[in-house]
Design an enzyme around this catalytic site. Structure first.
Site, PDB file in Angstrom:
ATOM      1  CE  LYS A 179     -17.138  -7.177   2.503  1.00 54.65           C
ATOM      2  NZ  LYS A 179     -16.377  -8.426   2.673  1.00 54.65           N
ATOM      3  CG  PHE A 225     -10.503  -9.846  10.715  1.00 51.03           C
ATOM      4  CD1 PHE A 225      -9.289 -10.148  11.280  1.00 51.03           C
ATOM      5  CD2 PHE A 225     -10.780  -9.705   9.732  1.00 51.03           C
ATOM      6  CE1 PHE A 225      -8.052 -10.241  10.422  1.00 51.03           C
ATOM      7  CE2 PHE A 225      -9.632 -10.023   8.477  1.00 51.03           C
ATOM      8  CZ  PHE A 225      -8.205 -10.802   9.490  1.00 51.03           C
ATOM      9  CD  GLN A 226      -8.147  -7.035   7.339  1.00 53.93           C
ATOM     10  OE1 GLN A 226      -8.488  -6.878   6.300  1.00 53.93           O
ATOM     11  NE2 GLN A 226      -6.575  -7.204   7.412  1.00 53.93           N
ATOM     12  CG  MET A 286      21.740  13.299   5.664  1.00 56.57           C
ATOM     13  SD  MET A 286      22.990  13.987   4.660  1.00 56.57           S
ATOM     14  CE  MET A 286      21.952  14.913   3.371  1.00 56.57           C
ATOM     15  CD  GLU A 301      -1.751  -2.531   1.411  1.00 60.07           C
ATOM     16  OE1 GLU A 301      -2.614  -3.098   2.240  1.00 60.07           O
ATOM     17  OE2 GLU A 301      -0.958  -2.253   1.921  1.00 60.07           O
TER      18      GLU A 301
END
Length: 580
Positions: free
Chosen positions: A182, A132-133, A491, A70
């Protein structure tokens, strides 16, 4: 499902898209994105967005690019947006899918990049139950978005999408998040897409106050040592031509910030380079000695000003032009604030702009530029990273779109690649996001299929999103991927050497993979160079090769970026390195 034949015109497609059919929330989303002229969405599916992905199935009008993470999706959308000026779009599922976007959202927010970020969520009936999630992504991202929406009713979806694109792309641009549960994505509603947006309380000031512009012009006419800092706002406003006209009429030298590179032509005699921590000697010294400082679309961040109370001490007045009034006076005291879209401000100013009394000043700063160029100690036995960047510039004539990751290679690219036009330089400025460079190049290449895109990365950042090599291979996205490999977090090592008295702590990247073999494992051609002769040969081979190529340049481990201004110092207190 809307099916477009090859013979169907854009107007016919739009007419079909606007039909008031009763369709699902997922189909509403896809239609709305197409009506916003979105030609590619970057994403990664999951349970909460499966209705949306099901609506994509068999839709020839909707272009989706499946990334491998993602974070790769949102950085690609960011690169798409920066290289075009259009709003980038990405999509992810709920929970970990959404939270994997957070770094990319913050990156875009810090650099004022227009994105519409679409996330799925659990069904409305279980929001707040730790399903869930489930993650409160609107709450998590509240400080790093311009606005966010949780759509609880499918009837609100099309209006929300219209508003999101409007907010993301107007005023000070930035990311807007739309969270779609959803069940909302599967609910039915009659489709209606608004033809205009009117949001109470959101009316960015785009037309400047004429009196403030006149005050600025009066200050310029009286000035003998004026200076302009041009930032990313010039690029984002599409105001590069107006800035050039303004500079020609007022005869004012220009420094461009890291994000402003390309907003003013590097070939101009009045361009002094980049200011700040790793800025040029001429730009920093000019800023410290100017009597009038004009900030145009630049936010005076700490890497430009360094020690703020010692910044531009001889400037009798500071002018700040910005579309966001919150930026004006935030860092430096501003005598003449000008709020408005930069293109509009400069168009108005150019109507009456007259030269400053600056000719002797111009001669002085041009001497600074001529006598103090960027330098490095070259080598015939080791490959120097500065040499590699110069070679890339020369072979591309400064016409490539260049993206970078974050670190030493980023600063060398900013210093030694000279840009001819805006939207050719894509880098994470405010947040300094490692892992940004390569996926942002993918987005830029998708948006600009006919231009050469070069992604310059360090060996550290390249490993943070290297899995996106897969989509370059599968889709034959012809990005030329450069890895400046010094086998160290460069760096960090430089700071530990200079500021922390050579106490090197956890910076060794010697166990990194063989990047050529890594590229080949994904189906991408891999090349390597360890000296100048090899560098020129393999880079030309990369340019001559259709499709993606990764080129690893093995460079000197202990090379530093100079000039450098350390924290707590003023920008004229520069360390100039070995050439000092």
């Amino acid at each position: 499902m809307i099916v477009q034949t090859k013979q169907k015109s854009k107007e016919q497609l739009r007419e079909e898209l606007l039909k008031p059919d009763v369709i699902t929330g997922s189909e509403i989303l896809l239609r709305s994105l197409l009506l916003e002229d979105v030609d590619c969405v970057f994403g990664y599916p999951g349970g909460a967005v499966l209705y949306i992905y099901d609506a994509m199935h068999g839709n020839p009008d909707f272009n989706h690019l499946l990334t491998r993470h993602e974070q790769g999706a949102i950085h690609a959308a960011d690169g798409y947006a920066r290289s075009t000026g259009k709003t980038g779009v990405c999509i992810a599922t709920s929970g970990p899918g959404a939270t994997n976007l957070v770094t990319g959202i913050a990156t875009a927010y810090m650099d004022s990049v227009p994105l519409v970020v679409i996330t799925g969520n659990v069904a409305t009936s279980v929001i707040g139950t730790d399903a869930f999630q489930e993650a409160d992504i609107t709450g998590i991202t509240m400080p790093i978005t311009k606005h966010s929406y949780l759509v609880r009713d499918v009837k609100d979806l099309s209006r929300t999408i219209k508003e999101a694109f409007h907010i993301a792309s107007t005023g000070r641009k930035g990311p807007v998040l739309i969270d779609i549960p959803k069940d909302v994505s599967n609910a039915l509603a009659a489709f209606h897409y608004p033809d205009k947006v009117d949001i109470r309380g959101y009316h960015p000031t785009v037309s400047p106050n004429k009196l403030q512009v006149e005050r600025m012009l009066e200050a310029i006419a009286e000035s003998e040592r004026p200076m302009i800092i041009a930032g990313g706002g010039v690029v984002y406003a599409g105001a590069s031509e107006e800035l050039m006209e303004f500079v020609e009429k007022t005869r004012i030298p220009v420094a461009t910030t890291l994000l402003g590179l390309g907003g003013f032509p590097s070939a101009s005699d009045l361009w002094l380079g980049m200011p700040g921590m790793h800025g040029t000697y001429a730009a920093n010294m000019a800023l410290q000695n100017c009597d009038l400082l004009i900030g145009i679309g630049a936010r005076f961040d700490d890497r430009v000003t360094m020690k703020v109370d010692g910044f531009a001490p001889k400037a009798k007045k500071i002018v700040h032009i910005d579309v966001d009034p919150a930026e004006i006076g935030k860092i430096v005291a501003t005598a003449i604030p000008v709020v408005g879209d930069i293109k509009n401000v400069l168009e108005l100013a150019n109507q009456k702009a007259k030269p400053a009394k600056s000719e002797s000043w111009i001669a002085e700063v041009q001497d600074l530029k001529r006598n103090n160029p960027l330098r490095y100690v070259d080598s015939d036995t080791e490959l120097k990273p500065q040499y590699v960047i110069e070679m890339i510039h020369e072979t591309t004539n400064g016409d490539a779109i260049v993206t970078t990751d974050v670190g030493q290679h980023q600063m060398w690219a900013a210093q030694f690649y000279k840009f001819n036009k805006p939207r050719s330089w894509i880098t994470s400025g405010g947040l300094g996001t490692m892992g940004f460079g390569f996926p942002s190049a993918i987005g830029a290449q998708v948006a600009n299929p006919d231009r050469l895109v070069v992604s310059i990365n360090g060996d550290g950042g390249m490993q943070m999103c290297s899995q996106e090599l897969a989509i370059c291979a599968i889709n034959q996205i012809p990005v030329k991927i450069v890895v400046i490999n010094n086998q160290v977090l460069g760096m960090v090592r430089q700071w530990q050497e200079i500021i922390y008295d050579n106490r090197y702590s956890h910076i060794d990247l010697a166990g990194s993979p063989d990047f050529v073999k890594l590229a080949e494992a994904y189906g991408v051609k891999g090349l390597r160079a360890t000296n100048k002769e090899e560098a020129g040969r393999v880079w030309q081979e990369a340019l001559d090769t259709p499709g993606p190529v990764l080129v690893e340049f093995v460079v000197r481990k202990n090379e530093n970026v100079f000039p450098m201004v350390t924290q707590g110092s003023t920008i004229d207190q520069m360390l100039l390195g070995e050439s000092e």
